[in-house]
Scaffold this active site. Structure first.
Site, PDB file in Angstrom:
ATOM      1  N   VAL A  11       0.838  -1.210   0.000  1.00 20.00           N
ATOM      2  CA  VAL A  11       0.000   0.000   0.000  1.00 20.00           C
ATOM      3  C   VAL A  11       0.871   1.258   0.000  1.00 20.00           C
ATOM      4  CG1 VAL A  11      -1.884   1.226   1.140  1.00 20.00           C
ATOM      5  CG2 VAL A  11      -1.827  -1.269   1.203  1.00 20.00           C
ATOM      6  N   GLU A 126     -10.649   5.486   4.958  1.00 16.46           N
ATOM      7  CA  GLU A 126     -11.399   5.009   3.782  1.00 16.46           C
ATOM      8  C   GLU A 126     -10.819   3.707   3.228  1.00 16.46           C
ATOM      9  OE1 GLU A 126     -14.292   6.384   1.885  1.00 16.46           O
ATOM     10  OE2 GLU A 126     -13.979   4.262   1.448  1.00 16.46           O
ATOM     11  N   ILE A 133     -12.820   1.006  -3.383  1.00 14.44           N
ATOM     12  CA  ILE A 133     -14.206   1.513  -3.460  1.00 14.44           C
ATOM     13  C   ILE A 133     -14.392   2.589  -2.385  1.00 14.44           C
ATOM     14  CG2 ILE A 133     -16.656   0.916  -3.358  1.00 14.44           C
ATOM     15  CD1 ILE A 133     -15.908  -2.013  -3.818  1.00 14.44           C
ATOM     16  N   GLY A 184      -0.035  -9.386  -3.731  1.00 17.56           N
ATOM     17  CA  GLY A 184      -0.164  -8.389  -2.659  1.00 17.56           C
ATOM     18  C   GLY A 184      -1.594  -8.231  -2.163  1.00 17.56           C
ATOM     19  N   LYS A 202     -13.770  -5.392   8.557  1.00 14.53           N
ATOM     20  CA  LYS A 202     -14.369  -4.412   7.644  1.00 14.53           C
ATOM     21  C   LYS A 202     -15.864  -4.247   7.924  1.00 14.53           C
ATOM     22  CE  LYS A 202     -10.960  -5.517   4.092  1.00 14.53           C
ATOM     23  NZ  LYS A 202     -10.653  -6.457   3.013  1.00 14.53           N
TER      24      LYS A 202
HETATM   25  N1  HSE Z   1      -6.401  -8.933   2.373  1.00 11.44           N
HETATM   26  C1  HSE Z   1      -7.381  -7.970   2.021  1.00 11.44           C
HETATM   27  C2  HSE Z   1      -8.283  -8.549   0.940  1.00 11.44           C
HETATM   28  C3  HSE Z   1      -6.692  -6.733   1.527  1.00 11.44           C
HETATM   29  O1  HSE Z   1      -7.919  -9.532   0.325  1.00 11.44           O
HETATM   30  O2  HSE Z   1      -9.373  -8.038   0.743  1.00 11.44           O
HETATM   31  C4  HSE Z   1      -7.588  -5.546   1.370  1.00 11.44           C
HETATM   32  O3  HSE Z   1      -8.161  -5.169   2.581  1.00 11.44           O
END
Ligand code: HSE
Length: 425
Positions: A11, A126, A133, A184, A202
């Site tokens: 990131v 965010e 998104i 990644g 999340k």
């Molecule tokens: N490891 C997370 C995914 C990365 O695959 O969605 C993004 O939050």
């Protein structure tokens, strides 16, 4: 605006690259220049995806959070120990913090938001949900006129990538996971992706913003994708459903239900067609109705896009988490797991003899569960019938009682499999 970056991995590297390639556009939108002052990395000699020309590099993270010229710290390390410590230091030093760290926000967001408020700075996140998104901005800005009663999303890119590749190409679980790591997408500890913990982080954030309640990661019931059986994928397909790893947050009569689990969804729904690393979130508001947000859920530049959007908001003073930061969020009332109502898919392995199916359906009927559809798939070499049933909507505790009763019969030859169904209508 001078920024300091903690971490130049996937990131962090993406942020440096996007800031460089879109420098002019970003400056025009901010009305001022953003410049990277310093970045902290674990190992100065490590190979990176971005150039490090034009800013100082250090192995000492304190050089970033204590830097006198740095106004915004980008926390892009991940995890909840060092990242938490550094975020607290930065906020106490009156620096704004932008983070992509869902675990940090889901578990410690309530106290970090308070710390930010006490120091008259902001913490923005965010990028922590659904990668590129702009889902938190949609909830915090675009949908503010609505009472939200449903958030349902595919919010782990790695899991969706694995399930798609297994279903479409018959690839092996471990092989696809290795590819997700190389790209990644996966967390440092990929069990977070596979066991649903990342999606639960999340979902806790989404539920908090959607319903205006404190963050509560512990309230999310969580099940991963490791137990998804190819046989269920194929039977679900025959019944008109696709199995997706879904995060669901509902508000029903003032009480909240948050859960992450493999879920059967009708094939005709848009969410059923979200594949690979793509994420999508369905939000239902009482004024707008259903809205759907789709985009890449992981990856360097996709996640950087969300980090930089927070940065631009901060420079312009237009960030939308004021209600989140400054006002008292309610303590939520959660529905006990047993009292959640759902439609269920059951897969039952039973000896192939007369009366078995009738007996199973009569047990279901005794618990007021009706059968919406049923298929008997095949008889295997051991003379087992594979029976799949879709029920009507029923309380989880009633479903569990019926399953325990069915399971106790000696004609049952395997553990009864149960997967929730969401019609999303
Ligand atoms: N490891 C997370 C995914 C990365 O695959 O969605 C993004 O939050």
């Amino acid at each position: 605006m001078k920024i300091g970056i903690l971490g130049l991995g996937t990131v962090g590297g993406g942020v440096v690259n996007v800031l460089s390639k879109n420098h002019q556009e970003i400056s025009r939108r901010c009305g001022s220049d953003i410049s990277i002052e310093i970045a902290a990395v674990k190992d100065l000699k490590q190979k990176r995806i971005c150039s490090t020309d034009g800013f100082k590099l250090t192995e000492n993270s304190n050089d970033v959070v204590n830097h006198p010229d740095v106004e915004v710290v980008l926390e892009l390390i991940g995890g909840t120990s060092i990242a938490k410590d550094l975020t607290e230091k930065a906020l106490k030093n009156k620096k704004h913090v932008i983070t992509a760290n869902k675990a940090l926000i889901a578990k410690h967001g309530n106290e970090l938001l308070k710390l930010a408020k006490d120091n008259s700075v902001s913490i923005l996140f965010e990028a922590s949900v659904a990668g590129g998104i702009p889902i938190l901005k949609s909830l915090g800005q675009g949908l503010t006129a609505n009472k939200i009663d449903l958030v349902a999303g595919i919010i782990n890119g790695t899991g969706n990538f694995i399930m798609t590749e297994m279903k479409e190409k018959g690839r092996d679980f471990d092989d696809v996971l290795k590819e997700a790591q190389a790209l990644g997408y996966a967390e440092a500890d990929p069990t977070f992706d596979i066991e649903g913990i990342d999606a639960a982080h999340k979902l806790a954030i989404l539920a908090s913003i959607a319903f205006g309640v404190e963050l509560n990661f512990e309230a999310v019931s969580t099940e991963g994708i490791s137990q998804v059986d190819p046989e269920d994928i194929s039977i679900a397909d025959e019944l008109g459903y696709i199995i997706k790893h879904l995060g669901v947050a509902k508000k029903i009569d003032g009480r909240i239900d948050t859960r992450v689990h493999p879920t059967l969804i009708p094939k005709k729904r848009l969410l059923a067609n979200v594949n690979g690393v793509m994420n999508a979130v369905l939000i239902k508001g009482n004024a707008v109705g259903p809205t759907l947000y789709y985009g890449p859920g992981a990856g360097d530049e996709a996640t950087a896009s969300a980090v930089i959007a927070d940065l631009v908001d901060l420079v312009k003073g237009t960030h939308s988490n004021d209600e989140f930061c400054w006002k008292q969020l309610e303590k939520a009332n959660y529905i006990e797991k047993d009292n959640v109502e759902s439609i269920f898919y059951l897969r039952i392995l039973a000896s192939d003899k007369p009366g078995v199916l009738a007996d199973i359906t009569s047990i279901l009927a005794k618990h007021n569960i009706s059968v919406e559809s049923v298929v008997q798939k095949q008889i295997d070499a051991d003379n087992n019938a594979h029976i799949a049933i879709i029920t009507n909507k029923i309380l989880t505790k009633e479903m569990n009682k019926a399953i325990n009763e069915i399971q106790a019969h000696d004609y049952i030859t395997g553990t009864v499999k149960i997967i929730p169904v969401e019609t999303l209508d």
